[in-house]
Scaffold this motif. Structure first.
Motif, short mmCIF file in Angstrom:
data_model
loop_
_atom_site.label_atom_id
_atom_site.label_comp_id
_atom_site.label_asym_id
_atom_site.label_seq_id
_atom_site.Cartn_x
_atom_site.Cartn_y
_atom_site.Cartn_z
N ASN A 1 0.81 -1.22 0.00
CA ASN A 1 0.00 0.00 0.00
C ASN A 1 0.85 1.27 0.00
N ARG A 2 2.13 1.14 0.34
CA ARG A 2 3.09 2.25 0.22
C ARG A 2 4.36 1.70 -0.40
N PRO A 3 5.02 2.46 -1.26
CA PRO A 3 6.22 1.95 -1.92
C PRO A 3 7.36 1.73 -0.94
N LEU A 4 8.19 0.76 -1.24
CA LEU A 4 9.37 0.46 -0.43
C LEU A 4 10.58 1.15 -1.03
N THR A 5 11.33 1.84 -0.21
CA THR A 5 12.52 2.54 -0.68
C THR A 5 13.72 2.18 0.18
N VAL A 6 14.89 2.35 -0.38
CA VAL A 6 16.15 2.10 0.34
C VAL A 6 16.86 3.43 0.52
N ASP A 7 17.26 3.73 1.76
CA ASP A 7 17.97 4.97 2.02
C ASP A 7 19.03 4.74 3.10
N GLY A 8 19.68 5.83 3.50
CA GLY A 8 20.75 5.72 4.49
C GLY A 8 20.29 5.23 5.83
N GLY A 9 19.06 5.60 6.22
CA GLY A 9 18.54 5.14 7.51
C GLY A 9 18.38 3.63 7.57
N ILE A 10 17.82 3.06 6.50
CA ILE A 10 17.64 1.60 6.46
C ILE A 10 19.00 0.90 6.43
N ALA A 11 19.94 1.45 5.66
CA ALA A 11 21.28 0.85 5.59
C ALA A 11 21.95 0.89 6.95
N ASP A 12 21.79 2.00 7.67
CA ASP A 12 22.38 2.11 9.00
C ASP A 12 21.73 1.12 9.95
N GLY A 13 20.40 0.99 9.86
CA GLY A 13 19.70 0.02 10.70
C GLY A 13 20.16 -1.40 10.41
N ALA A 14 20.43 -1.70 9.14
CA ALA A 14 20.92 -3.02 8.77
C ALA A 14 22.28 -3.29 9.39
N LYS A 15 23.13 -2.29 9.43
CA LYS A 15 24.47 -2.45 10.00
C LYS A 15 24.41 -2.65 11.52
N VAL A 16 23.47 -1.95 12.16
CA VAL A 16 23.29 -2.15 13.61
C VAL A 16 22.84 -3.58 13.89
N ARG A 17 21.95 -4.12 13.07
CA ARG A 17 21.50 -5.50 13.25
C ARG A 17 22.65 -6.48 13.04
N LEU A 18 23.48 -6.22 12.05
CA LEU A 18 24.63 -7.09 11.80
C LEU A 18 25.62 -7.03 12.97
N LEU A 19 25.74 -5.86 13.60
CA LEU A 19 26.60 -5.73 14.78
C LEU A 19 26.12 -6.66 15.89
N HIS A 20 24.82 -6.63 16.17
CA HIS A 20 24.28 -7.44 17.27
C HIS A 20 24.19 -8.93 16.92
N ASP A 21 23.80 -9.23 15.71
CA ASP A 21 23.57 -10.63 15.35
C ASP A 21 24.84 -11.37 14.94
N PHE A 22 25.78 -10.64 14.31
CA PHE A 22 26.96 -11.33 13.76
C PHE A 22 28.28 -10.64 14.12
N ASP A 23 28.22 -9.67 15.02
CA ASP A 23 29.43 -8.96 15.47
C ASP A 23 30.18 -8.32 14.31
N ARG A 24 29.45 -7.80 13.35
CA ARG A 24 30.08 -7.08 12.24
C ARG A 24 30.51 -5.71 12.73
N PRO A 25 31.74 -5.26 12.43
CA PRO A 25 32.20 -3.95 12.91
C PRO A 25 31.26 -2.82 12.47
N TYR A 26 30.95 -1.96 13.41
CA TYR A 26 30.06 -0.83 13.13
C TYR A 26 30.73 0.50 13.48
N TYR A 27 31.52 0.50 14.57
CA TYR A 27 32.17 1.73 15.02
C TYR A 27 33.62 1.74 14.53
N TYR A 28 33.84 2.41 13.43
CA TYR A 28 35.19 2.52 12.87
C TYR A 28 35.25 3.78 12.01
N ASN A 29 36.42 4.23 11.71
CA ASN A 29 36.80 5.43 10.96
C ASN A 29 36.72 6.68 11.85
N ILE A 30 37.34 7.74 11.39
CA ILE A 30 37.51 8.93 12.21
C ILE A 30 36.19 9.60 12.54
#
Length: 415
Positions: free
Chosen positions: A210-239
């Motif tokens: 009923n509403r279109p699905l879009t991909v943006d920076g917020g969703i990508a950031d949320g995906a990285k947070v989930r990967l941090l918790h579920d698979f210990d993927r690095p999230y906090y890095y770079n200056i």
């Protein structure tokens, strides 16, 4: 008279460390200065400790009160070092300032200067480490299960995968694990936006949401947070991540940066490259953030920790929901209390007011007042960068959980 020119000077008296006064002394001292009519400029510097809970909590709210015979707006010019104005601009300016500060420190360290290293970016990697092949297989399997269990068509999946690929290619950081995590979020959002299928419906039918699905920076950031918790993927890095974790606080930045510099120095002494992978940075920063959090030793630090931990746990739970609904997908990092309700806290709940005051004074919380959302004004009790790193939350600001004062009180009652 200087060089033949006459200049008229006004005396300025500066009182530093006024927080060493007893609160009653500080109040009397401030009122005495405000009532003086001598033409002498007066500047008082103090930490928030010396201020009353009302001064701290209601500083930027219309609910702020004044003492009899004095009007703060007329008598005082208050300069808050923890200002809420132009937070995006201040974050950007702090990044620039922090990088310059780090460069000056590194140039004074022989082990780095001998090798021509004068910038944190010279040894802080910016490329993220992907999760292992076995974890990637587990992630892919979980997404296949979601698709099969809910009857999402292959056509719909291919459409979403094309959107994800287009977005990631535009950012220049294509990563299979992030792509799969985004797909999982989009699957959950898709299921929330289509009618539930009946038992005898054709599972291969592709239903438009009923509403279109879009991909943006917020969703990508949320995906990285989930990967941090579920698979210990690095999230906090770079200056930039290091600067944002400091919450525009120079002392906090130096504490966090020191753990990376020490590790790089150790590697150089052992005749190894100074470079730190994203996994090393993530591990070191989270460890240091935990040490800072556990090492808090200020008035009411136990209660501040209770409040911070309670807020963080609920924000993590919300951030890890399948459809990543808050903050554009990045999740929550604060509690939001209606402004009129928050203004009553100093009058009705003295203990809670003191806890919030010291939490704000020692950079555990940032109070974002008069924030307009849903046609109402809110006060956000926002977790600082160190707490977000420790508990695994996004550094993106804005997402908050709607709560009441009673929710804050219940957190303080927990043992």
């Amino acid at each position: 008279t200087v060089d033949g020119n006459t200049k008229v000077l006004r005396p300025l008296v500066i009182f530093d460390d006024a927080h060493n006064l007893h609160p009653e002394q500080f109040t009397a001292f401030r009122e005495w200065l405000a009532r003086r009519e001598l033409k002498i400029s007066r500047w008082v510097l103090t930490r928030m400790d010396a201020l009353s809970p009302e001064d701290v909590l209601l500083a930027q709210s219309e609910g702020n009160t004044t003492r009899p015979g004095l009007k703060d707006a007329r008598e005082l010019n208050v300069i808050w070092m923890q200002s809420q104005d132009d937070r995006f601009g201040k974050r950007k300016a702090f990044r620039k300032m922090a990088k310059g500060m780090a460069t000056r420190y590194l140039r004074q360290m022989d082990v780095f200067s001998r090798r021509g290293i004068s910038d944190l970016a010279d040894f802080i990697g910016t490329q993220p480490d992907m999760i292992s092949p076995s974890k990637l297989e587990t992630l892919a399997g979980s997404i296949d299960t979601i698709q099969q269990k809910n009857g999402i068509s292959d056509k719909r999946r291919k459409t979403l995968e094309a959107q994800i690929s287009e977005y990631l290619s535009g950012t220049g950081h294509e990563s299979k694990d992030v792509a799969l995590a985004i797909l999982s979020i989009l699957f959950h959002r898709y299921l929330n936006r289509v009618p539930q299928k009946g038992l005898f419906d054709d599972q291969e039918d592709d239903v438009e949401p009923n509403r279109p699905l879009t991909v943006d920076g917020g969703i990508a950031d949320g995906a990285k947070v989930r990967l941090l918790h579920d698979f210990d993927r690095p999230y906090y890095y770079n200056i930039d991540a290091l600067c944002d974790a400091s919450s525009e606080n120079a002392e906090q930045f130096l504490h966090l940066a020191s753990t990376l510099v020490t590790q790089a120095e150790t590697q150089l002494i052992r005749e190894k490259p100074a470079s730190l992978s994203s996994r090393d940075q993530n591990r070191l920063l989270r460890k240091k953030a935990g040490e800072i959090y556990r090492g808090w030793d200020f008035p009411h630090n136990r209660e501040v920790k209770l409040l911070a931990e309670g807020i963080a746990k609920q924000c993590v739970a919300k951030s890890l929901e399948g459809n990543a609904s808050l903050g554009g997908g990045a999740g929550a990092g604060a509690f939001g209390i209606l402004q009129e309700e928050f203004d009553q806290i100093p009058k009705k709940y003295e203990e809670l007011a003191r806890v919030l005051k010291f939490g704000a004074a020692y950079n555990a919380f940032v109070l974002v007042q008069n924030h307009s959302t849903k046609n109402r004004m809110w006060c956000q009790i926002e977790l600082c960068g160190v707490l977000r790193v420790h508990f695994g939350l996004s550094q993106t600001r804005g997402g908050f959980l709607e709560r009441k004062t009673d929710d804050l009180l219940s957190l303080l009652k927990q043992n």
